[in-house]
Design a protein around this motif. Structure first.
Motif, short mmCIF file in Angstrom:
data_model
loop_
_atom_site.label_atom_id
_atom_site.label_comp_id
_atom_site.label_asym_id
_atom_site.label_seq_id
_atom_site.Cartn_x
_atom_site.Cartn_y
_atom_site.Cartn_z
N GLY A 108 12.79 7.10 -33.88
CA GLY A 108 11.99 8.48 -33.67
C GLY A 108 12.13 9.77 -34.25
O GLY A 108 12.88 9.79 -35.04
N VAL A 109 11.33 10.77 -33.52
CA VAL A 109 11.59 12.05 -34.10
C VAL A 109 12.14 12.80 -32.83
O VAL A 109 11.41 12.89 -31.58
N GLY A 110 12.97 13.88 -32.97
CA GLY A 110 13.48 14.59 -32.01
C GLY A 110 12.48 15.72 -31.63
O GLY A 110 12.34 16.15 -30.33
N ASP A 111 11.66 16.15 -32.54
CA ASP A 111 10.55 17.20 -32.28
C ASP A 111 9.50 17.04 -33.06
O ASP A 111 9.33 16.96 -34.20
N LEU A 112 8.52 16.61 -32.44
CA LEU A 112 7.16 16.31 -32.98
C LEU A 112 6.64 17.55 -33.86
O LEU A 112 5.82 17.19 -34.79
N ALA A 113 7.09 18.62 -33.49
CA ALA A 113 6.24 19.79 -34.24
C ALA A 113 6.95 19.87 -35.51
O ALA A 113 6.46 20.53 -36.48
N THR A 114 8.14 19.84 -35.55
CA THR A 114 8.99 20.03 -36.82
C THR A 114 9.42 18.81 -37.49
O THR A 114 9.63 18.88 -38.68
N GLY A 115 9.45 17.69 -36.88
CA GLY A 115 9.72 16.31 -37.49
C GLY A 115 11.23 16.24 -37.61
O GLY A 115 11.70 15.37 -38.35
N SER A 116 12.14 17.01 -36.99
CA SER A 116 13.38 16.93 -36.94
C SER A 116 14.03 15.57 -36.42
O SER A 116 13.22 15.12 -35.70
N LYS A 117 15.17 15.47 -36.75
CA LYS A 117 15.77 14.02 -36.33
C LYS A 117 16.19 14.06 -34.91
O LYS A 117 16.56 15.08 -34.43
N VAL A 118 16.51 12.96 -34.52
CA VAL A 118 17.01 12.73 -32.93
C VAL A 118 18.38 12.91 -33.11
O VAL A 118 18.95 12.23 -33.86
N PRO A 119 18.88 13.65 -32.08
CA PRO A 119 20.34 14.09 -32.45
C PRO A 119 20.96 12.94 -31.62
O PRO A 119 20.65 12.46 -30.44
N ARG A 120 22.16 12.35 -32.46
CA ARG A 120 22.85 11.26 -31.82
C ARG A 120 23.39 11.68 -30.56
O ARG A 120 24.28 12.58 -30.24
N ASP A 121 23.18 10.73 -29.55
CA ASP A 121 23.66 10.97 -27.98
C ASP A 121 23.28 12.33 -27.66
O ASP A 121 24.24 13.14 -27.09
#
Length: 378
Positions: free
Chosen positions: A75-88
């Protein structure tokens, strides 16, 4: 979800969602979430939770018997920016906090400073009084096992986005009648753990946050776990944003930043999946409690609130595994986040999954729970 159905969030003010819910680990077991087997099953299941079930992000950590840990994201870590999900990444772990609180109290039992079957009034004289409520007739054990009959403060009042003192939370509960006589049955109540935390503070003379940090976090080297201060609305380290929908078809609203003090000893901690794996594994290995207190913690009463065949001990939940036996953990809900997981006997294998919204669809939570089951049944 039966008698203990999830309490939905209710709106407060114009810019946030009220943090009122069971701080629970409601779950219904499902037989499977994916036909695939092998080392990529967890990843495939997380992908499904995002792509098919519409969750913004899902994170998982699986620790094997040899100590090797694998982390997964989707998925996406931040829907506003599209940033990656940080691992752990760090998440708000909700009611997993109850296990930490229970460990502190049980350590005090092992030190001879608290009695499990002593009345609450022994430590907080005169504090617990209300309609059909009397702290002289409620024991510490009943608090930790949710058999006190105390009303759940999160089920009765809209909590505002502001700092709370634990006594404020207790006052909310004591405005309501007891749910049942102490020891008569089992029912989940966050009020129990507010009182457990107050007992720990009274006995030690130190804040609960300090005791959890000193007795558990530092001892186990949980480098990404902490108890945020009242008024601290942020999450310190890399983290996925948490979201909430006001209605089934409504937009996802970012509610990552929130004062957590309304949950205190019942749900305030921030952690990661891998830190939770370590915590539950080391707990079951006897690193945190003497044998006598760990045995008490693992003595359960039926609690189908957590799924068919589940049992609730003293801040610890057992759930059956599809491959036989059980796993031990808790699970947690906090606005914007859900966590599920635990460890098998003697901490041989552990797994935790976090998702970044509270699913309202029972089948989605079934798939999250079943992913935990598959991770623990290689």
């Amino acid at each position: 979800m039966g008698k203990q159905a999830r309490k939905k969030l209710r709106p407060v003010a114009a810019v946030t969602a009220v943090a009122v819910m069971a701080l629970s680990a409601l779950s219904v077991r499902a037989p499977s979430v994916a036909a695939a087997t092998g080392p990529d099953t967890v990843q495939q299941n997380l992908n499904r939770l995002v792509r098919s079930d519409g969750l913004p992000a899902a994170l998982a950590s699986v620790t094997e018997r040899a100590g090797r840990t694998r982390t997964y994201v989707a998925g996406v870590g931040d829907l506003a920016t599209g940033s990656k999900v940080p691992r752990d990444g760090q998440v708000r772990i909700g009611s997993n906090t109850k296990t930490f609180t229970a460990v502190v109290v049980l350590q005090l039992v092992g030190e001879g400073r608290v009695g499990l079957d002593a009345p609450v009034d022994t430590y907080l004289p005169g504090l617990v009084r209300g309609e059909d409520i009397d702290g002289r007739h409620i024991t510490v054990r009943q608090l930790l096992q949710h058999t006190s009959g105390l009303p759940n403060y999160t089920e009765h009042d809209d909590l505002q986005p502001r700092p709370y003192h634990p006594r404020d939370l207790l006052d909310i509960a004591l405005r309501h009648k007891a749910d049942f006589a102490p020891g008569a049955k089992w029912a989940y109540s966050n009020t129990n753990y507010v009182l457990a935390g107050l007992i720990a503070e009274k006995v030690t003379g130190r804040p609960l946050a300090q005791e959890i940090d000193r007795r558990i976090i530092q001892r186990l080297g949980l480098r990404h776990t902490y108890f945020p201060a009242p008024g601290d609305v942020t999450i310190r380290e890399p983290h996925p944003h948490g979201y909430h929908r006001e209605s089934a078809n409504g937009p996802l609203r970012d509610i990552t930043e929130m004062d957590p003090s309304w949950s205190w000893a019942a749900g305030q901690l921030i952690s990661t999946n891998s830190d939770l794996n370590r915590f539950f594994s080391e707990l079951l290995r006897g690193r945190l409690l003497p044998d006598a207190q760990l045995a008490q913690m693992r003595t359960t009463v039926p609690a189908d609130y957590f799924g068919r065949g589940a049992g609730y001990g003293l801040g610890l939940v057992s759930r059956p595994l599809s491959c036989g036996g059980v796993y031990w953990g808790h699970g947690g809900s906090f606005p914007g986040y859900e966590t599920r997981g635990g460890a098998t006997e003697h901490g041989r294998r552990a797994a935790h999954i976090a998702v970044t919204t509270q699913p309202t669809d029972k089948t989605v939570m079934e798939r999250v729970d079943a992913t935990v089951d598959e991770a623990l049944c290689p």
